[in-house]
Design a protein around this motif. Structure first.
Motif, PDB file in Angstrom:
ATOM      1  N   LEU A 173       0.907  -1.202  -0.045  1.00  0.00           N
ATOM      2  CA  LEU A 173       0.070  -0.051   0.018  1.00  0.00           C
ATOM      3  C   LEU A 173       0.683   1.350  -0.059  1.00  0.00           C
ATOM      4  O   LEU A 173       0.384   2.109  -0.926  1.00  0.00           O
ATOM      5  CB  LEU A 173      -0.882   0.236   1.329  1.00  0.00           C
ATOM      6  CG  LEU A 173      -1.933   1.148   1.489  1.00  0.00           C
ATOM      7  CD1 LEU A 173      -2.879   1.256  -0.115  1.00  0.00           C
ATOM      8  CD2 LEU A 173      -2.848   0.869   2.500  1.00  0.00           C
ATOM      9  N   ARG A 174       1.664   1.119   0.876  1.00  0.00           N
ATOM     10  CA  ARG A 174       2.836   2.383   0.880  1.00  0.00           C
ATOM     11  C   ARG A 174       3.401   2.686  -0.457  1.00  0.00           C
ATOM     12  O   ARG A 174       3.493   3.742  -1.162  1.00  0.00           O
ATOM     13  CB  ARG A 174       3.904   2.314   1.762  1.00  0.00           C
ATOM     14  CG  ARG A 174       3.346   2.420   3.157  1.00  0.00           C
ATOM     15  CD  ARG A 174       4.683   2.489   4.255  1.00  0.00           C
ATOM     16  NE  ARG A 174       4.235   2.515   5.572  1.00  0.00           N
ATOM     17  CZ  ARG A 174       4.086   1.439   6.444  1.00  0.00           C
ATOM     18  NH1 ARG A 174       4.314   0.204   5.956  1.00  0.00           N
ATOM     19  NH2 ARG A 174       3.452   1.526   7.747  1.00  0.00           N
ATOM     20  N   ASP A 175       3.935   1.465  -1.153  1.00  0.00           N
ATOM     21  CA  ASP A 175       4.538   1.579  -2.505  1.00  0.00           C
ATOM     22  C   ASP A 175       3.520   2.022  -3.484  1.00  0.00           C
ATOM     23  O   ASP A 175       3.811   2.968  -4.581  1.00  0.00           O
ATOM     24  CB  ASP A 175       4.986   0.062  -3.066  1.00  0.00           C
ATOM     25  CG  ASP A 175       6.122  -0.124  -2.192  1.00  0.00           C
ATOM     26  OD1 ASP A 175       6.718   0.693  -1.380  1.00  0.00           O
ATOM     27  OD2 ASP A 175       6.689  -1.226  -2.489  1.00  0.00           O
ATOM     28  N   ALA A 176       2.247   1.601  -3.470  1.00  0.00           N
ATOM     29  CA  ALA A 176       1.161   2.069  -4.372  1.00  0.00           C
ATOM     30  C   ALA A 176       0.644   3.549  -4.096  1.00  0.00           C
ATOM     31  O   ALA A 176       0.728   4.286  -5.264  1.00  0.00           O
ATOM     32  CB  ALA A 176       0.172   1.325  -4.088  1.00  0.00           C
ATOM     33  N   VAL A 177       0.737   4.157  -3.078  1.00  0.00           N
ATOM     34  CA  VAL A 177       0.702   5.646  -2.801  1.00  0.00           C
ATOM     35  C   VAL A 177       1.745   6.204  -3.438  1.00  0.00           C
ATOM     36  O   VAL A 177       1.684   7.263  -3.987  1.00  0.00           O
ATOM     37  CB  VAL A 177       0.457   5.729  -1.354  1.00  0.00           C
ATOM     38  CG1 VAL A 177       0.312   7.352  -1.178  1.00  0.00           C
ATOM     39  CG2 VAL A 177      -1.054   5.202  -0.730  1.00  0.00           C
ATOM     40  N   THR A 178       2.883   5.871  -3.187  1.00  0.00           N
ATOM     41  CA  THR A 178       4.263   6.629  -3.765  1.00  0.00           C
ATOM     42  C   THR A 178       4.115   6.448  -5.201  1.00  0.00           C
ATOM     43  O   THR A 178       4.493   7.529  -5.866  1.00  0.00           O
ATOM     44  CB  THR A 178       5.576   5.708  -3.351  1.00  0.00           C
ATOM     45  OG1 THR A 178       5.456   5.541  -1.651  1.00  0.00           O
ATOM     46  CG2 THR A 178       6.821   6.357  -3.911  1.00  0.00           C
ATOM     47  N   VAL A 179       3.763   5.369  -5.831  1.00  0.00           N
ATOM     48  CA  VAL A 179       3.946   5.403  -7.286  1.00  0.00           C
ATOM     49  C   VAL A 179       2.594   6.295  -7.671  1.00  0.00           C
ATOM     50  O   VAL A 179       2.838   7.151  -8.928  1.00  0.00           O
ATOM     51  CB  VAL A 179       3.533   3.876  -7.808  1.00  0.00           C
ATOM     52  CG1 VAL A 179       3.262   3.953  -9.397  1.00  0.00           C
ATOM     53  CG2 VAL A 179       4.980   3.273  -7.713  1.00  0.00           C
ATOM     54  N   ALA A 180       1.615   6.280  -7.188  1.00  0.00           N
ATOM     55  CA  ALA A 180       0.300   7.113  -7.795  1.00  0.00           C
ATOM     56  C   ALA A 180       0.891   8.785  -7.632  1.00  0.00           C
ATOM     57  O   ALA A 180       0.327   9.418  -8.549  1.00  0.00           O
ATOM     58  CB  ALA A 180      -0.880   6.937  -6.816  1.00  0.00           C
ATOM     59  N   ALA A 181       1.539   9.008  -6.603  1.00  0.00           N
ATOM     60  CA  ALA A 181       1.767  10.508  -6.360  1.00  0.00           C
ATOM     61  C   ALA A 181       3.093  10.818  -7.065  1.00  0.00           C
ATOM     62  O   ALA A 181       3.301  12.295  -7.103  1.00  0.00           O
ATOM     63  CB  ALA A 181       2.000  10.790  -5.008  1.00  0.00           C
ATOM     64  N   HIS A 182       3.634  10.166  -7.819  1.00  0.00           N
ATOM     65  CA  HIS A 182       5.095  10.336  -8.611  1.00  0.00           C
ATOM     66  C   HIS A 182       4.750  11.128  -9.845  1.00  0.00           C
ATOM     67  O   HIS A 182       3.980  10.663 -10.619  1.00  0.00           O
ATOM     68  CB  HIS A 182       5.888   9.001  -8.634  1.00  0.00           C
ATOM     69  CG  HIS A 182       7.285   9.334  -9.102  1.00  0.00           C
ATOM     70  ND1 HIS A 182       7.692   9.562 -10.300  1.00  0.00           N
ATOM     71  CD2 HIS A 182       8.296   9.136  -8.061  1.00  0.00           C
ATOM     72  CE1 HIS A 182       9.173   9.745 -10.298  1.00  0.00           C
ATOM     73  NE2 HIS A 182       9.466   9.281  -8.893  1.00  0.00           N
ATOM     74  N   PRO A 183       5.545  12.115  -9.904  1.00  0.00           N
ATOM     75  CA  PRO A 183       5.315  12.781 -11.295  1.00  0.00           C
ATOM     76  C   PRO A 183       5.415  12.023 -12.599  1.00  0.00           C
ATOM     77  O   PRO A 183       4.759  12.377 -13.449  1.00  0.00           O
ATOM     78  CB  PRO A 183       6.478  14.036 -11.301  1.00  0.00           C
ATOM     79  CG  PRO A 183       7.125  13.528  -9.980  1.00  0.00           C
ATOM     80  CD  PRO A 183       6.518  12.665  -9.144  1.00  0.00           C
ATOM     81  N   GLU A 184       6.490  11.158 -12.221  1.00  0.00           N
ATOM     82  CA  GLU A 184       6.725  10.260 -13.704  1.00  0.00           C
ATOM     83  C   GLU A 184       5.667   9.311 -14.023  1.00  0.00           C
ATOM     84  O   GLU A 184       5.663   8.464 -15.151  1.00  0.00           O
ATOM     85  CB  GLU A 184       7.903   9.684 -13.495  1.00  0.00           C
ATOM     86  CG  GLU A 184       9.308  10.555 -13.800  1.00  0.00           C
ATOM     87  CD  GLU A 184      10.522   9.804 -13.986  1.00  0.00           C
ATOM     88  OE1 GLU A 184      10.684   8.834 -14.518  1.00  0.00           O
ATOM     89  OE2 GLU A 184      11.600  10.554 -13.250  1.00  0.00           O
ATOM     90  N   SER A 185       4.622   9.286 -12.964  1.00  0.00           N
ATOM     91  CA  SER A 185       3.663   8.355 -13.230  1.00  0.00           C
ATOM     92  C   SER A 185       2.657   8.856 -14.239  1.00  0.00           C
ATOM     93  O   SER A 185       1.468   8.071 -14.816  1.00  0.00           O
ATOM     94  CB  SER A 185       2.842   7.806 -11.858  1.00  0.00           C
ATOM     95  OG  SER A 185       3.984   6.951 -11.242  1.00  0.00           O
TER      96      SER A 185
END
Length: 307
Positions: free
Chosen positions: A116-128
């Motif tokens: 879940l932490r990783d998913a939030v990190t990816v969702a908020a990443h500008p390169e996503s």
């Protein structure tokens, strides 16, 4: 999930707020808005619930104040169908990240917090941005167009047998190894009402299962051997499916590789393709089935032009 003594096993138990309470602050200070859509095992989700989820996600990302990203926690059994549906029908501008867990919150090795932490990190990443639907699991970032569950028990259960992964999460850092793919067409499906069967073929198959399914389904995905070869006994039934105007898609039972047309013997993949059977392409049988459902809903041929 949590283990229930009364039920004798694992059952759905935690809503979104409960997950956050157990995890502390997976958003690293970001504002997280929780919406509890449903709490079902993945195996209980049918076409109506899946399409309703698709409509809700579309409303969120197309709203007047869209979020930076969307994270969906999901049962792992049917996670690949949800990822594929969203990837094929929702514009990729805002990242939509799906994750889950292979262990329960009752297990000492619960993988839910990290995922879940990783998913939030990816969702908020500008390169996503622009990457659309992704699945984040066990530190890996996978494309929603081709991710499937490959292991029934391992923590690293998901992969892309027909493609390479998108990247990885390392602590608070996200490392993408594939560029954003622009211009992927979407399917203008209107729902998931078409009925499509998957029929795995066996040694000496005489088409009995195919014939039993023909009156009840609008199309079928068959799992052939290797490059798409099938027992000659199923050919009469396949011809009836095609004569009925019902599409037949040929996939391979092999987890890696695609069907092809180089075998010309009776029942060879080449003969089937010349008959009018469609090749699944770079899709597993489960994803080929969902692609055919969406194509029938959009009233286009399998592999045809998309909106």
């Amino acid at each position: 999930m949590q283990r229930s003594v009364a039920a004798g096993g694992n059952v759905p138990a935690l809503d979104g707020h409960a997950l956050l309470a157990l995890l502390g602050d997976p958003g690293a200070g970001r504002e997280l808005r929780v919406e509890d859509w449903e709490r079902l095992p993945g195996a209980h989700r049918g076409p109506q619930q899946l399409w309703a989820m698709r409509e809700r996600v579309a409303a969120i990302v197309n709203g007047a104040q869209p979020p930076e990203g969307v994270v969906i926690t999901h049962g792992t059994d049917t996670l690949e169908e949800t990822a594929y549906l969203l990837a094929r029908t929702i514009r990729p501008d805002i990242p939509i990240v799906i994750t889950g867990a292979m262990r329960t919150s009752s297990d000492s090795g619960w993988d839910g917090p990290r995922n879940l932490r990783d998913a939030v990190t990816v969702a908020a990443h500008p390169e996503s941005r622009g990457r659309g639907v992704m699945v984040v699991f066990a530190g890996r970032v996978l494309d929603g167009h081709d991710v499937v569950k490959l292991d029934a028990f391992s923590l690293d259960a998901f992969g892309s047998p027909h493609a390479t992964g998108l990247g990885a999460v390392e602590g608070d850092a996200v490392r993408f190894v594939r560029p954003v793919e622009h211009g992927r067409p979407l399917l203008a499906a209107q729902g998931l009402s078409p009925r499509v069967a998957i029929v795995p073929l066996i040694l000496g198959d005489d088409g009995t299962l195919l014939e039993a399914a023909r009156p009840r389904f609008d199309g079928v995905v068959i799992e052939g051997f290797g490059r798409g070869n099938v027992p000659p006994g199923v050919l009469p039934s396949l011809r009836k499916w095609l004569a009925d105007g019902k599409p037949v898609v040929l996939a391979s039972r092999c987890p890696f590789g695609e069907v092809g047309g180089e075998y010309a013997f009776e029942g060879g993949g080449g003969e089937l393709l010349r008959m009018g059977v469609s090749a699944a392409g770079a899709r597993t049988p489960s994803l080929a089935r969902l692609e055919l459902v969406l194509c029938l809903s959009a009233r286009i041929p399998y592999g045809g032009a998309a909106a």
